[in-house]
Write an enzyme that holds these catalytic residues in place. Sequence first.
Site, PDB file in Angstrom:
ATOM      1  CD1 TRP A 339       0.837  -0.335   3.038  1.00  0.00           C
ATOM      2  CD2 TRP A 339      -0.758   1.141   3.583  1.00  0.00           C
ATOM      3  NE1 TRP A 339       1.109   0.112   4.312  1.00  0.00           N
ATOM      4  CE2 TRP A 339       0.149   1.025   4.673  1.00  0.00           C
ATOM      5  CE3 TRP A 339      -1.834   2.013   3.698  1.00  0.00           C
ATOM      6  CZ2 TRP A 339       0.001   1.769   5.859  1.00  0.00           C
ATOM      7  CZ3 TRP A 339      -1.982   2.754   4.877  1.00  0.00           C
ATOM      8  CH2 TRP A 339      -1.069   2.620   5.935  1.00  0.00           C
ATOM      9  CD  GLU A 478       1.782  -4.627   8.862  1.00  0.00           C
ATOM     10  OE1 GLU A 478       2.943  -4.758   9.292  1.00  0.00           O
ATOM     11  OE2 GLU A 478       1.515  -4.454   7.659  1.00  0.00           O
ATOM     12  CE  LYS A 590       5.207  -2.630  11.825  1.00  0.00           C
ATOM     13  NZ  LYS A 590       5.158  -3.683  10.803  1.00  0.00           N
TER      14      LYS A 590
HETATM   15  C1  BGC Z   1       4.648  -1.939   7.424  1.00  0.00           C
HETATM   16  C2  BGC Z   1       3.678  -1.910   6.261  1.00  0.00           C
HETATM   17  C3  BGC Z   1       4.431  -1.601   4.996  1.00  0.00           C
HETATM   18  C4  BGC Z   1       5.591  -2.555   4.801  1.00  0.00           C
HETATM   19  C5  BGC Z   1       6.442  -2.198   3.601  1.00  0.00           C
HETATM   20  C6  BGC Z   1       5.742  -2.941   7.139  1.00  0.00           C
HETATM   21  O1  BGC Z   1       6.648  -2.937   8.179  1.00  0.00           O
HETATM   22  O2  BGC Z   1       3.984  -2.267   8.601  1.00  0.00           O
HETATM   23  O3  BGC Z   1       2.690  -0.925   6.481  1.00  0.00           O
HETATM   24  O4  BGC Z   1       3.566  -1.660   3.915  1.00  0.00           O
HETATM   25  O5  BGC Z   1       6.418  -2.547   5.936  1.00  0.00           O
HETATM   26  O6  BGC Z   1       6.976  -0.927   3.740  1.00  0.00           O
END
Ligand code: BGC
Length: 764
Positions: A339, A478, A590
């Site tokens: 995203w 997350e 997070k």
């Molecule tokens: C983040 C995500 C992100 C991904 C790639 C993860 O650590 O929580 O939101 O899309 O890294 O950057």
Amino acid sequence: MSALGGMEQALTPFADPAWLLETHSYDPLRESSRASRFSVSNGFLGVRGMRAVSRGEQQVIPARTYVAGLFDTPGRGQSVPVLIPAPDWLRVRLLLAGGPLVHHPSDLAAYRMTLDKRRGMLLTDARLVAPDLAISLRSLRLVSRAEPALGLQLLRLGIEAGSTAIALEASFEGMHFGLVAEHVDRDIGIWRTRHSAKRVAIAASARLWIDGREIAPAEHGPMHWRWTWSCHPEQIVEFERIVAVVRSDTPERHPGEAAQHTLSAARHRGWRGVVARHQDAWAERWQRSDVEVDGDAPAQQALRFALYHLNGAANPADPQVSIGARALTGDDYHGHVFWDTEIYLLPFYTMTWPEAARALLMYRYRTLDAAREKATRMGWRGALYAWESTDTGAEATPDQVVGPDRRVVDVLCGHQEQHISADIAYAVWQYWEASGDEAFLRDAGAEILCETARFWVSRAQLEPDGRRHIRGVIGPDEYHETIDDNAFTNVMARRNIRRALDAIALLRARWPGHAAALATRIGLDEAELQLWPEAAETIATGRQADSGLFEQFEGYFALEDIDLSLYAGRTVPMDVVLGRERTQNSQVVKQADVVALLGLLPDEFPGAAAAANYRYYAKRCSHGSSLSAAMHGLAAARLGETAAAMEYFHHTAAIDLADTHVAIDGGVHIAGLGGMWLMTVFGFAGLALRDDGLALAPRLPATWQGLAFAVEWRGRRLRIRITRESRAIEATLLCGAPMMLHVDGTAHALNAEMALGVPVAGLV
Ligand code: BGC
């Protein structure tokens, strides 16, 4: 023709140091991070900032050249596709009778590496000293912004002292790393991936001049050249290598001829022509996207660094690919697209480079079938995009990863982090609003909007309480998995459905033929469509009627409330400090989640709700992702909390720029860099899209005396300058029809005849 004349000039960095990023020393601890930071890229090719001439027999750090879209699933324990590095075309060694002149990078007597952001190239300046020999060395490396297939390397050696036999060897490296060599000849190599039937061809030419006279190589093998000569003081040796790289995604197409053709056209123009077109293309990018900050040199540096990588990450000519989480600057996340692209990068492209934005969205259109399949497989209708996407659009999230505490953990994002579909719909609508690209909306955008809306209508189930609920998801935060009614997901889903309805209404009014064809193509009938308004309006949002506070998800407010200020100064993420289970049972977040909603949809937070939500969640956020601070900075800037916003700005800048900070061995955090632009233009300048033009509501940080930037709106190009001293905004419409500019709520007509000056009382 002699190479002399012009090469010295090409090797000289841009005069204004504000455009340069330099490093002077060799530091094994930081070398890999620097290689990320000093990468050159054009969205098709990416080359990490490794030294080209500082290697002996052994590579200290492996070289890396990436070709966008070159994905393969290597097999053996590897369950998801990864971006396979291409052969590295930059290897050069200087050889004396006894062996390489440089055995180890630290052998260099003086060394300077300069990222010339203005001209989009990496320059080095060094002195090589051996007993009885001293050589000055300058080099240039670029991948062309004007012709993405082309890479150029220039070297200029000045013999300062010593007379001896010497050789320069140019070769390729990693020719058998992850790819199968299909055909490697003197000047052309063709490789294929093991399983995905992709090919990459590299045609190369290398030449050497001594004191202006070209000499033939003593040896010329497959992708390998060696010149030998006797050097003597004051001798000037110049070396040029041009490569043309072509990727082919279908087995029946052979890219070799295309690579050779592109190379011979480039050779015909010569390196000067390659450099000139590249510089012109970068000059245009800077004209259309530069941001100037008066009074804060570090912020200016950080922004130019961000813009450099953003302008290098996209390729408007290739809708087959999108931008991975580390762009083409490192191995982390294997080139996977998240995203990050739609939410953190697209606003920059949409507002300064709509051609690139369109290509990125066309990648999502091209992968719509895979998103439909994923939704069907999981029992829903419409399109659910992959949380991690590669070339096919199939779900590429690994099932397990090594967590920050070095333990193997299950990853549920591929199943549960479904807001991605609404994020893509958000970017589609934002692009449409800002660009007015009718063909895109008609032929691609409306279909994405409808299929993602359709997913949400089937996903949000009506329950006995009369509301639709979206259960079992992961939001941007997350740390909390399998949650119900994540406010971010649900409100974005609601908006997705509403905008799809808007798109259908628009198509029916303006292009009824297209509306009918779309409905037929995706089998969308009146009965199904009737459900959508009700579905949108009954989705639970977790918004508390009294305070306007969104509950991040059902049950969140009842979780353990942990005071994060007690953990200030920690060096590991909060989920490591607390352990996974306690984190999941706590309100520790997070990354921006409700705050991301505030950043994206400020209209959902009327009156005091914006500040209430920001205050509640900012102190519960542990910023465990590089994306987080930028969203907080955007929200804080809009609220006028410019000091806090500046902290988030510096926090984000430090991720990729501070040597003391997080290591960035795996590549630059391109979403954070997009977030720096977002904070500045959507935050400090308060830019917003309106039906009849653009709106500004500036809140400059205390140290910024002025802020100037370029934006585009529906075919118009504008330059905006906000000046603290005169407390005014000056807006210039560089091209395009008259439009409106709203400043702090008042509309002003803007036309190309005269710059508009608007006083801003609130600028103190
Ligand atoms: C983040 C995500 C992100 C991904 C790639 C993860 O650590 O929580 O939101 O899309 O890294 O950057």
